[in-house]
Design a protein around this motif. Sequence first.
Motif, PDB file in Angstrom:
ATOM      1  N   LEU A 163      51.040  36.315  31.695  1.00 52.69           N
ATOM      2  CA  LEU A 163      51.985  36.762  32.717  1.00 52.69           C
ATOM      3  C   LEU A 163      51.262  37.230  33.979  1.00 52.69           C
ATOM      4  O   LEU A 163      51.707  36.971  35.106  1.00 52.69           O
ATOM      5  N   ASP A 164      50.126  37.916  33.815  1.00 55.12           N
ATOM      6  CA  ASP A 164      49.338  38.329  34.977  1.00 55.12           C
ATOM      7  C   ASP A 164      48.808  37.136  35.744  1.00 55.12           C
ATOM      8  O   ASP A 164      48.719  37.154  36.982  1.00 55.12           O
ATOM      9  N   ASN A 165      48.435  36.082  35.015  1.00 55.94           N
ATOM     10  CA  ASN A 165      47.941  34.881  35.683  1.00 55.94           C
ATOM     11  C   ASN A 165      49.033  34.237  36.540  1.00 55.94           C
ATOM     12  O   ASN A 165      48.780  33.813  37.679  1.00 55.94           O
ATOM     13  N   PHE A 166      50.254  34.155  35.991  1.00 54.23           N
ATOM     14  CA  PHE A 166      51.359  33.620  36.782  1.00 54.23           C
ATOM     15  C   PHE A 166      51.617  34.485  38.015  1.00 54.23           C
ATOM     16  O   PHE A 166      51.908  33.973  39.098  1.00 54.23           O
ATOM     17  N   ARG A 167      51.502  35.786  37.854  1.00 58.15           N
ATOM     18  CA  ARG A 167      51.715  36.679  38.996  1.00 58.15           C
ATOM     19  C   ARG A 167      50.654  36.471  40.067  1.00 58.15           C
ATOM     20  O   ARG A 167      50.961  36.396  41.263  1.00 58.15           O
ATOM     21  N   LEU A 168      49.394  36.327  39.642  1.00 61.65           N
ATOM     22  CA  LEU A 168      48.306  36.140  40.605  1.00 61.65           C
ATOM     23  C   LEU A 168      48.381  34.783  41.304  1.00 61.65           C
ATOM     24  O   LEU A 168      47.843  34.626  42.401  1.00 61.65           O
ATOM     25  N   SER A 169      49.010  33.795  40.670  1.00 56.62           N
ATOM     26  CA  SER A 169      49.087  32.476  41.291  1.00 56.62           C
ATOM     27  C   SER A 169      49.917  32.483  42.572  1.00 56.62           C
ATOM     28  O   SER A 169      49.834  31.533  43.360  1.00 56.62           O
ATOM     29  N   PHE A 170      50.687  33.523  42.793  1.00 59.39           N
ATOM     30  CA  PHE A 170      51.490  33.637  44.017  1.00 59.39           C
ATOM     31  C   PHE A 170      50.821  34.550  45.045  1.00 59.39           C
ATOM     32  O   PHE A 170      51.477  34.997  45.989  1.00 59.39           O
ATOM     33  N   THR A 171      49.542  34.790  44.872  1.00 55.87           N
ATOM     34  CA  THR A 171      48.831  35.683  45.786  1.00 55.87           C
ATOM     35  C   THR A 171      47.583  35.015  46.322  1.00 55.87           C
ATOM     36  O   THR A 171      47.103  34.015  45.782  1.00 55.87           O
ATOM     37  N   SER A 172      47.065  35.589  47.399  1.00 51.26           N
ATOM     38  CA  SER A 172      45.751  35.226  47.920  1.00 51.26           C
ATOM     39  C   SER A 172      44.830  36.395  47.638  1.00 51.26           C
ATOM     40  O   SER A 172      44.967  37.470  48.244  1.00 51.26           O
ATOM     41  N   TRP A 173      43.908  36.203  46.696  1.00 49.87           N
ATOM     42  CA  TRP A 173      43.099  37.322  46.228  1.00 49.87           C
ATOM     43  C   TRP A 173      41.643  36.914  46.130  1.00 49.87           C
ATOM     44  O   TRP A 173      41.280  35.993  45.402  1.00 49.87           O
ATOM     45  N   ASN A 174      40.813  37.615  46.887  1.00 46.46           N
ATOM     46  CA  ASN A 174      39.380  37.517  46.712  1.00 46.46           C
ATOM     47  C   ASN A 174      39.007  38.366  45.515  1.00 46.46           C
ATOM     48  O   ASN A 174      39.348  39.549  45.444  1.00 46.46           O
ATOM     49  N   ILE A 175      38.319  37.777  44.554  1.00 45.50           N
ATOM     50  CA  ILE A 175      38.060  38.478  43.298  1.00 45.50           C
ATOM     51  C   ILE A 175      37.263  39.751  43.505  1.00 45.50           C
ATOM     52  O   ILE A 175      37.283  40.657  42.676  1.00 45.50           O
ATOM     53  N   ALA A 176      36.558  39.863  44.640  1.00 50.64           N
ATOM     54  CA  ALA A 176      35.803  41.084  44.921  1.00 50.64           C
ATOM     55  C   ALA A 176      36.641  42.148  45.611  1.00 50.64           C
ATOM     56  O   ALA A 176      36.174  43.271  45.802  1.00 50.64           O
ATOM     57  N   SER A 177      37.887  41.814  45.974  1.00 53.12           N
ATOM     58  CA  SER A 177      38.748  42.748  46.686  1.00 53.12           C
ATOM     59  C   SER A 177      39.665  43.475  45.703  1.00 53.12           C
ATOM     60  O   SER A 177      40.143  42.879  44.738  1.00 53.12           O
ATOM     61  N   PRO A 178      39.975  44.755  45.952  1.00 58.70           N
ATOM     62  CA  PRO A 178      40.865  45.492  45.042  1.00 58.70           C
ATOM     63  C   PRO A 178      42.345  45.172  45.244  1.00 58.70           C
ATOM     64  O   PRO A 178      43.168  45.567  44.427  1.00 58.70           O
ATOM     65  N   THR A 179      42.686  44.491  46.318  1.00 53.86           N
ATOM     66  CA  THR A 179      44.088  44.197  46.614  1.00 53.86           C
ATOM     67  C   THR A 179      44.303  42.698  46.724  1.00 53.86           C
ATOM     68  O   THR A 179      43.384  41.942  47.043  1.00 53.86           O
ATOM     69  N   ALA A 180      45.533  42.267  46.458  1.00 56.49           N
ATOM     70  CA  ALA A 180      45.923  40.857  46.554  1.00 56.49           C
ATOM     71  C   ALA A 180      47.123  40.738  47.478  1.00 56.49           C
ATOM     72  O   ALA A 180      48.049  41.552  47.419  1.00 56.49           O
ATOM     73  N   GLU A 181      47.133  39.711  48.307  1.00 56.90           N
ATOM     74  CA  GLU A 181      48.210  39.498  49.279  1.00 56.90           C
ATOM     75  C   GLU A 181      49.193  38.464  48.740  1.00 56.90           C
ATOM     76  O   GLU A 181      48.794  37.361  48.354  1.00 56.90           O
ATOM     77  N   TYR A 182      50.467  38.820  48.713  1.00 59.95           N
ATOM     78  CA  TYR A 182      51.493  37.899  48.229  1.00 59.95           C
ATOM     79  C   TYR A 182      51.738  36.811  49.278  1.00 59.95           C
ATOM     80  O   TYR A 182      52.004  37.092  50.441  1.00 59.95           O
ATOM     81  N   ILE A 183      51.634  35.531  48.840  1.00 63.60           N
ATOM     82  CA  ILE A 183      51.822  34.407  49.768  1.00 63.60           C
ATOM     83  C   ILE A 183      52.850  33.404  49.248  1.00 63.60           C
ATOM     84  O   ILE A 183      52.977  32.303  49.793  1.00 63.60           O
ATOM     85  N   GLY A 184      53.571  33.701  48.183  1.00 64.47           N
ATOM     86  CA  GLY A 184      54.596  32.799  47.671  1.00 64.47           C
ATOM     87  C   GLY A 184      54.003  31.590  46.988  1.00 64.47           C
ATOM     88  O   GLY A 184      53.041  31.692  46.209  1.00 64.47           O
ATOM     89  N   VAL A 185      54.549  30.443  47.310  1.00 65.30           N
ATOM     90  CA  VAL A 185      54.142  29.193  46.646  1.00 65.30           C
ATOM     91  C   VAL A 185      53.103  28.423  47.450  1.00 65.30           C
ATOM     92  O   VAL A 185      52.891  27.224  47.215  1.00 65.30           O
TER      93      VAL A 185
END
Length: 323
Positions: A62-84
């Motif tokens: 479920l976390d993987n599906f959630r992350l697939s809708f974000t732009s996240w640098n693995i070294a960053s503590p935050t992820a930006e939601y970008i949709g599809v």
Amino acid sequence: MTADARTDDHPVVALTPRPPGPRERPARPRGQRYRRREVLLALAFLLPNLVLLGVFTYRPLLDNFRLSFTSWNIASPTAEYIGVDNYVEWFTSSSSQTVMWNTVVFTGAAVIGSMVLGLALALLLDQKLVGRNAVRSLVFAPFVLAGAAVGVAFQFVFDPTFGLIQDVLGRLGIEAPAFYQNPRWALFMVTTTYVWKNLGYTFVIYLAALQGRRAELDEAAEIDAASTWTKFRRVTWPQLRPATFFLLITVLLNSFQVFDVIHTMTRGGPLGDGTTTMVYQIYEETFVNLRAGYGATVASIMFVALLLITLAQVFLMERGRQK
């Protein structure tokens, strides 16, 4: 003796049920108590496994599906939601077509090659041959080796300068292919290596199925003087169908997720995506390009593809059993 006398000699006692006291309860049926105990026992065994599956399998999914809708640098503590946007990028990218083609070719060749060769070896070593037990062990041995170790070993086999294939073809006056420069030959190289490693698995499953077949059917075929091909097609192969369906599912799923052989032999190359499959693309995007959101997108797409393939195979297997 009169009727009254007989009645006096044998008095009739009327038995009336005694009402239950305030502390007495009707006894439960034995079957009900047994079923309740079985349910509690099943829960005691299943609950730890369900908890582990929920924590280590379904929650990360479920976390993987959630992350697939974000732009996240693995070294960053935050992820930006970008949709599809990640899904649109993957389905419209030219490199994704190459990755899908490599995945389909590698998986198809690995499944067909390992199953056909495994069945052929099982049929051969099911016969009464001298030293067959030693040969069986040799065939199965590569399967227990680590994929990375097999990949490193086969680098020396396909090496263009001093490899085994280079030496053999050179003695025959034939120029060896450019395994590490041509993407097609590189894909052939990693596929051949994986088939060699996985051959022992399909061989053992088919050998077990052959040894468990019904002997009276073979005897009937011999009495009817059936040819070898007719005996295999009419008698042996129908009994191998359950094992074949099982291998088709397991080998396909395992081949779809191969990483170690490709990583040690080609690093996904040559020429960029020459041998990059979906699993290797997940690694590359997440840990090399540091695009964890895009890597999660590729993982989600691969999960859905594997789920659909598995459901189709199970449906075909159930349909075959009904026939």
